[in-house]
Design a protein around this motif. Structure first.
Motif, PDB file in Angstrom:
ATOM      1  N   PRO A 190       1.333   2.046  -2.122  1.00  0.00           N
ATOM      2  CA  PRO A 190       0.643   3.078  -2.895  1.00  0.00           C
ATOM      3  C   PRO A 190       1.495   4.302  -3.209  1.00  0.00           C
ATOM      4  O   PRO A 190       1.212   5.026  -4.157  1.00  0.00           O
ATOM      5  CB  PRO A 190      -0.552   3.444  -2.002  1.00  0.00           C
ATOM      6  CG  PRO A 190      -0.158   3.050  -0.628  1.00  0.00           C
ATOM      7  CD  PRO A 190       0.729   1.857  -0.790  1.00  0.00           C
ATOM      8  N   ARG A 230       2.232   4.074  -9.533  1.00  0.00           N
ATOM      9  CA  ARG A 230       1.671   4.264  -8.190  1.00  0.00           C
ATOM     10  C   ARG A 230       2.205   5.562  -7.600  1.00  0.00           C
ATOM     11  O   ARG A 230       3.416   5.801  -7.631  1.00  0.00           O
ATOM     12  CB  ARG A 230       2.074   3.100  -7.270  1.00  0.00           C
ATOM     13  CG  ARG A 230       1.604   1.732  -7.725  1.00  0.00           C
ATOM     14  CD  ARG A 230       2.266   0.602  -6.948  1.00  0.00           C
ATOM     15  NE  ARG A 230       3.614   0.321  -7.429  1.00  0.00           N
ATOM     16  CZ  ARG A 230       4.708   0.408  -6.688  1.00  0.00           C
ATOM     17  NH1 ARG A 230       4.630   0.782  -5.420  1.00  0.00           N
ATOM     18  NH2 ARG A 230       5.892   0.119  -7.189  1.00  0.00           N
ATOM     19  N   MET A 286      -3.288   5.558  -9.299  1.00  0.00           N
ATOM     20  CA  MET A 286      -2.660   4.366  -9.879  1.00  0.00           C
ATOM     21  C   MET A 286      -2.899   4.282 -11.382  1.00  0.00           C
ATOM     22  O   MET A 286      -3.787   4.937 -11.927  1.00  0.00           O
ATOM     23  CB  MET A 286      -3.181   3.103  -9.199  1.00  0.00           C
ATOM     24  CG  MET A 286      -4.646   2.820  -9.450  1.00  0.00           C
ATOM     25  SD  MET A 286      -5.340   1.611  -8.295  1.00  0.00           S
ATOM     26  CE  MET A 286      -5.613   2.663  -6.870  1.00  0.00           C
TER      27      MET A 286
END
Length: 261
Positions: A167, A224, A206
């Motif tokens: 992430p 991300r 995202m």
């Protein structure tokens, strides 16, 4: 100021930062660009109806996966806490009056601040910007450990998954011709809880949502990125995993996930 909508009755405007506290703005009649605006020493203002979800990091069958958390209200515009002090987390409640949120992160392009690591079947870039979310670790090891064996098709796929599921956007893989390999991610936001570390984690953004600095300059678009919401990162606005050492727990989502000691 937001044009074209009305503030819900349970939310009010904070003139000190020019933001709506409590996050929700209703009845918008215009299409707004999806963008996250950083308010100086204040919250993140999210515009454009970006979907927001709470997710927790779970370790299952040897790898890390996302688990659904509590349902969060959806809106065209909302403000997210950046100082870590809100009693209405993840939303801002005006508790940032003494927060110093200077943006210190390197704004140079990813390709310039990252190191190129070469493997036989893939190459990988690493900029060390880590939230310690652990998705880069798979059953057969980390992305770095597997990269030297990326000429094996199965290992190659695992390296790709390890990178694409990070992430923070710390690692990005590319084929031997230099073509970046990325998942297509719909623009959305995860408010991350990390029960494994007994903490609340960052804000996973995202899908290439633009991030605008408090000085009006936009950061490089990323598929991300993980934003800090504990207020302690040394690399603001990005998460540097300080939420772990500071044992940050938000006041809402953590209640059902963490046992009080």
């Amino acid at each position: 100021m937001f044009i074209g909508g009305t503030v819900g009755p349970s939310h009010f405007s904070d003139p000190s930062c020019g933001c709506f506290i409590g996050a929700r703005v209703d009845s918008f009649t215009i299409n707004m660009e999806k963008v996250i605006k950083i308010v100086k020493d204040g919250p993140y203002i999210v515009r454009g109806g970006v979907p927001i979800y709470e997710k927790s990091i779970s370790h299952e069958d040897g790898q890390y996966v996302w688990k659904d958390g509590r349902e969060l209200p959806q809106s065209e515009v909302y403000s997210l806490c950046r100082c870590g002090r809100s009693n209405d987390a993840p939303f801002c409640d005006g508790s940032h009056s003494r927060f110093k949120g200077d943006e210190t992160a390197d704004r140079s392009p990813y390709v310039e601040r990252s190191e190129l690591l070469e493997g036989p079947g893939l190459d990988m870039r690493d900029d060390l910007r880590c939230s310690k979310s652990r998705f880069c670790h798979r059953r057969d090891g980390s992305a770095w450990k597997m990269l030297p064996r990326s000429d094996d098709p199965e290992v190659r796929n695992e390296v790709i998954r390890a990178a694409c599921e990070c992430p923070s956007g710390r690692v990005v893989v590319q084929d031997k011709d230099g073509n970046v390999i990325e998942d297509h991610l719909e623009p959305s936001i995860y408010i991350v809880q990390d029960p494994g570390n007994n903490v609340s984690s960052g804000i996973y953004v995202m899908g290439g949502i633009p991030l605008e600095s408090s000085d009006g300059e936009r950061y490089e678009i990323q598929n991300r990125m993980m934003l800090c919401r504990c207020g302690n990162s040394k690399n603001k606005p990005f998460c540097d995993a300080s939420h772990i050492s500071k044992m940050y727990k938000d006041t809402r989502g953590s209640i059902s996930l963490f046992k009080r000691k």
